[in-house]
Scaffold this motif. Structure first.
Motif, PDB file in Angstrom:
ATOM      1  N   LEU A 170       0.821  -1.200   0.000  1.00 16.58           N
ATOM      2  CA  LEU A 170       0.000   0.000   0.000  1.00 16.58           C
ATOM      3  C   LEU A 170       0.859   1.256   0.000  1.00 16.58           C
ATOM      4  N   SER A 171       0.442   2.253  -0.770  1.00 16.44           N
ATOM      5  CA  SER A 171       1.077   3.568  -0.793  1.00 16.44           C
ATOM      6  C   SER A 171      -0.013   4.599  -0.594  1.00 16.44           C
ATOM      7  N   ALA A 172       0.147   5.486   0.397  1.00 15.34           N
ATOM      8  CA  ALA A 172      -0.909   6.428   0.779  1.00 15.34           C
ATOM      9  C   ALA A 172      -0.670   7.815   0.190  1.00 15.34           C
ATOM     10  N   PHE A 173      -1.792   8.447  -0.221  1.00 11.59           N
ATOM     11  CA  PHE A 173      -1.749   9.781  -0.813  1.00 11.59           C
ATOM     12  C   PHE A 173      -2.819  10.656  -0.164  1.00 11.59           C
ATOM     13  N   ASP A 174      -2.654  11.976  -0.333  1.00 10.64           N
ATOM     14  CA  ASP A 174      -3.522  12.925   0.360  1.00 10.64           C
ATOM     15  C   ASP A 174      -4.963  12.901  -0.127  1.00 10.64           C
ATOM     16  N   ASP A 175      -5.176  12.677  -1.412  1.00 10.90           N
ATOM     17  CA  ASP A 175      -6.542  12.660  -1.928  1.00 10.90           C
ATOM     18  C   ASP A 175      -6.643  11.671  -3.081  1.00 10.90           C
ATOM     19  N   SER A 176      -7.856  11.492  -3.568  1.00 11.02           N
ATOM     20  CA  SER A 176      -8.120  10.480  -4.579  1.00 11.02           C
ATOM     21  C   SER A 176      -7.343  10.724  -5.870  1.00 11.02           C
ATOM     22  N   LEU A 177      -7.383  11.941  -6.380  1.00 12.47           N
ATOM     23  CA  LEU A 177      -6.729  12.226  -7.654  1.00 12.47           C
ATOM     24  C   LEU A 177      -5.218  12.107  -7.568  1.00 12.47           C
ATOM     25  N   ALA A 178      -4.636  12.316  -6.383  1.00 13.58           N
ATOM     26  CA  ALA A 178      -3.179  12.238  -6.228  1.00 13.58           C
ATOM     27  C   ALA A 178      -2.654  10.823  -6.423  1.00 13.58           C
ATOM     28  N   ARG A 179      -3.530   9.838  -6.338  1.00 17.45           N
ATOM     29  CA  ARG A 179      -3.092   8.442  -6.483  1.00 17.45           C
ATOM     30  C   ARG A 179      -2.804   8.070  -7.936  1.00 17.45           C
ATOM     31  N   TRP A 180      -3.495   8.740  -8.862  1.00 23.02           N
ATOM     32  CA  TRP A 180      -3.475   8.289 -10.246  1.00 23.02           C
ATOM     33  C   TRP A 180      -2.114   8.420 -10.920  1.00 23.02           C
ATOM     34  N   PRO A 181      -1.356   9.510 -10.726  1.00 23.56           N
ATOM     35  CA  PRO A 181      -0.027   9.567 -11.345  1.00 23.56           C
ATOM     36  C   PRO A 181       0.907   8.450 -10.877  1.00 23.56           C
ATOM     37  N   TYR A 182       0.763   8.022  -9.624  1.00 25.11           N
ATOM     38  CA  TYR A 182       1.577   6.925  -9.108  1.00 25.11           C
ATOM     39  C   TYR A 182       1.266   5.625  -9.848  1.00 25.11           C
ATOM     40  N   VAL A 183      -0.033   5.336 -10.003  1.00 21.72           N
ATOM     41  CA  VAL A 183      -0.431   4.127 -10.727  1.00 21.72           C
ATOM     42  C   VAL A 183      -0.030   4.236 -12.198  1.00 21.72           C
ATOM     43  N   GLU A 184      -0.180   5.406 -12.777  1.00 22.62           N
ATOM     44  CA  GLU A 184       0.219   5.624 -14.176  1.00 22.62           C
ATOM     45  C   GLU A 184       1.702   5.303 -14.372  1.00 22.62           C
ATOM     46  N   ASP A 185       2.534   5.758 -13.451  1.00 18.92           N
ATOM     47  CA  ASP A 185       3.979   5.493 -13.570  1.00 18.92           C
ATOM     48  C   ASP A 185       4.272   3.998 -13.474  1.00 18.92           C
ATOM     49  N   LEU A 186       3.624   3.309 -12.548  1.00 19.36           N
ATOM     50  CA  LEU A 186       3.848   1.875 -12.415  1.00 19.36           C
ATOM     51  C   LEU A 186       3.447   1.127 -13.692  1.00 19.36           C
ATOM     52  N   CYS A 187       2.355   1.561 -14.292  1.00 22.67           N
ATOM     53  CA  CYS A 187       1.850   0.859 -15.480  1.00 22.67           C
ATOM     54  C   CYS A 187       2.634   1.223 -16.734  1.00 22.67           C
ATOM     55  N   ARG A 188       2.958   2.487 -16.888  1.00 24.40           N
ATOM     56  CA  ARG A 188       3.637   2.913 -18.104  1.00 24.40           C
ATOM     57  C   ARG A 188       5.138   2.624 -18.086  1.00 24.40           C
ATOM     58  N   ASN A 189       5.728   2.660 -16.902  1.00 26.49           N
ATOM     59  CA  ASN A 189       7.193   2.611 -16.836  1.00 26.49           C
ATOM     60  C   ASN A 189       7.770   1.422 -16.084  1.00 26.49           C
ATOM     61  N   HIS A 190       6.948   0.675 -15.370  1.00 29.56           N
ATOM     62  CA  HIS A 190       7.487  -0.398 -14.537  1.00 29.56           C
ATOM     63  C   HIS A 190       6.790  -1.736 -14.753  1.00 29.56           C
ATOM     64  N   GLY A 191       6.063  -1.876 -15.832  1.00 33.87           N
ATOM     65  CA  GLY A 191       5.519  -3.173 -16.219  1.00 33.87           C
ATOM     66  C   GLY A 191       4.306  -3.662 -15.461  1.00 33.87           C
ATOM     67  N   ALA A 192       3.698  -2.803 -14.634  1.00 37.29           N
ATOM     68  CA  ALA A 192       2.507  -3.240 -13.897  1.00 37.29           C
ATOM     69  C   ALA A 192       1.297  -3.281 -14.827  1.00 37.29           C
ATOM     70  N   PHE A 193       0.398  -4.194 -14.564  1.00 34.02           N
ATOM     71  CA  PHE A 193      -0.868  -4.283 -15.281  1.00 34.02           C
ATOM     72  C   PHE A 193      -1.866  -3.365 -14.582  1.00 34.02           C
ATOM     73  N   ALA A 194      -2.621  -2.575 -15.344  1.00 32.52           N
ATOM     74  CA  ALA A 194      -3.535  -1.589 -14.757  1.00 32.52           C
ATOM     75  C   ALA A 194      -4.777  -2.257 -14.184  1.00 32.52           C
ATOM     76  N   GLY A 195      -4.946  -2.156 -12.876  1.00 29.03           N
ATOM     77  CA  GLY A 195      -6.116  -2.732 -12.220  1.00 29.03           C
ATOM     78  C   GLY A 195      -7.279  -1.769 -12.111  1.00 29.03           C
ATOM     79  N   THR A 196      -7.011  -0.476 -12.249  1.00 30.58           N
ATOM     80  CA  THR A 196      -8.051   0.553 -12.218  1.00 30.58           C
ATOM     81  C   THR A 196      -7.665   1.658 -13.195  1.00 30.58           C
ATOM     82  N   ASN A 197      -8.587   2.580 -13.367  1.00 28.04           N
ATOM     83  CA  ASN A 197      -8.281   3.788 -14.130  1.00 28.04           C
ATOM     84  C   ASN A 197      -7.160   4.573 -13.446  1.00 28.04           C
ATOM     85  N   TYR A 198      -6.338   5.247 -14.253  1.00 32.12           N
ATOM     86  CA  TYR A 198      -5.359   6.186 -13.698  1.00 32.12           C
ATOM     87  C   TYR A 198      -5.317   7.494 -14.478  1.00 32.12           C
TER      88      TYR A 198
END
Length: 366
Positions: free
Chosen positions: A164-192
């Motif tokens: 788990l990685s915690a962020f201040d609000d809902s929208l702040a989470r999306w760039p983190y997931v985007e980076d994991l999916c675009r740059n680190h080979g993660a499969f997208a489990g939700t919208n980012y």
């Protein structure tokens, strides 16, 4: 576990462009480039057995999701002044919510694609479900949560081995997931994306069997009421009913109504543009957030449904009414019952209406 050989491609719901089978977590590439994130819907070749609702992954990883009860609530129907009312109890799924249907297809596709990790932004049921199904499939789950994530949701994700990685609000989470999916080979489990496009179309397909289950248990209702955030469930249920219509099983589509804690979809429908930001405060955390999606608008428009804004106070009263009937429901789920009263007063529902409420989560974690 294998991909369905009948899956022939995907079609954009906005521009109707066709794309070959594959992973499109950001939706239609053409519409994305034009600044209009748009969902892709799966297309299948026809067979002589088209009565069966097709899904992208055959024999997916499973924890026993689906086939949830649809309870006849005649006393509630009488109290609300509608002809019939059923409760589709998605809390009977393994982790307690409808998200298990999505996770089964999505995580299975992740495994088939060769991914070793799934990244998602969720402080609730989606995170718990993805963590559980990743554990079942031997994949790692990276979940971006908000700092105010309910403790029981956090504990459940961690119990299934998620990071788990915690962020201040809902929208702040999306760039983190985007980076994991675009740059680190993660499969997208939700919208980012922001504006959002919704979850991977293969995952959303997992909601289609709900339509068949409702049809088998109570026929074709006139109306279905669906708690809605980014519209994955709303759109997936619509796709299931569309299949039943296309194959001649039903004569008309039920109207799908989207329950929200404050006006998002009504404002988006007024302009025809889902890319706005409509913030509000609510305790209905599973359907919170200030964004909506084109797939939500499409489900409402194609089915003839309407958005319904339900306050926390009205949702709380509905939650208490359900509890007195022995039904434990998350606040966001109970809002569906409160929406019946509003739709009845507005004249959308009447004494002849047959209504199904999607009780999306059993409230075991809040």
């Amino acid at each position: 576990m294998q991909m369905n050989p009948r899956l022939s491609g995907l079609r954009c719901i906005r521009c109707a462009s066709l794309w070959p089978p594959g992973d499109y977590p950001e939706g239609c590439p053409t519409c994305l480039a034009a600044g209009h994130p748009a969902t892709l819907e799966c297309r299948y070749t026809s067979t002589d057995t088209d009565d069966a609702i097709p899904l992208p992954v055959l024999a997916p990883v499973t924890l026993g999701e689906g086939a949830t009860p649809c309870l006849d609530a005649a006393n509630l129907a009488q109290a609300e002044g509608v002809g019939q009312l059923w409760l589709k109890c998605e809390g009977a799924n393994p982790t307690g919510s409808h998200k298990d249907r999505m996770a089964a297809q999505l995580v299975s596709r992740a495994a088939l694609s060769g991914a070793t990790r799934v990244a998602a932004a969720s402080s609730g049921n989606a995170g718990v479900s993805i963590a559980a199904y990743c554990a079942a499939a031997g994949l790692h789950a990276d979940i971006a949560i908000t700092r105010n994530c309910p403790p029981l949701q956090r504990e459940a994700m961690e119990r299934f081995g998620a990071t788990l990685s915690a962020f201040d609000d809902s929208l702040a989470r999306w760039p983190y997931v985007e980076d994991l999916c675009r740059n680190h080979g993660a499969f997208a489990g939700t919208n980012y994306l922001n504006p959002p496009v919704g979850t991977h179309p293969y995952g959303v397909e997992g909601y289609k069997p709900i339509a068949q289950e409702i049809f088998d248990q109570c026929g074709a209702p006139t109306d279905i009421i669906v708690p809605t955030a980014r519209g994955d469930l709303l759109w997936g249920i619509f796709l299931g009913w569309q299949h039943l219509f296309d194959t001649g099983r039903i004569a008309r589509l039920p109207r799908l109504h989207a329950v929200e804690p404050y006006a998002r979809l009504s404002q988006a429908l007024a302009t025809g543009d889902a890319r706005g930001l409509w913030e509000g405060a609510t305790e209905q955390y599973s359907i919170a957030g200030g964004t909506c999606t084109l797939q939500s608008l499409a489900a409402l428009e194609r089915s003839g449904g309407t958005p319904v804004d339900v306050s926390d106070a009205a949702a709380t009263q509905a939650q208490q009414r359900l509890a007195r009937k022995g039904i434990s429901a998350e606040l966001s789920s109970a809002a569906a019952l409160a929406a019946v009263s509003q739709l009845r007063r507005a004249g959308v529902l009447d004494a002849e209406s047959s209504v199904v409420l999607m009780v999306t989560s059993d409230g075991r974690r809040g």
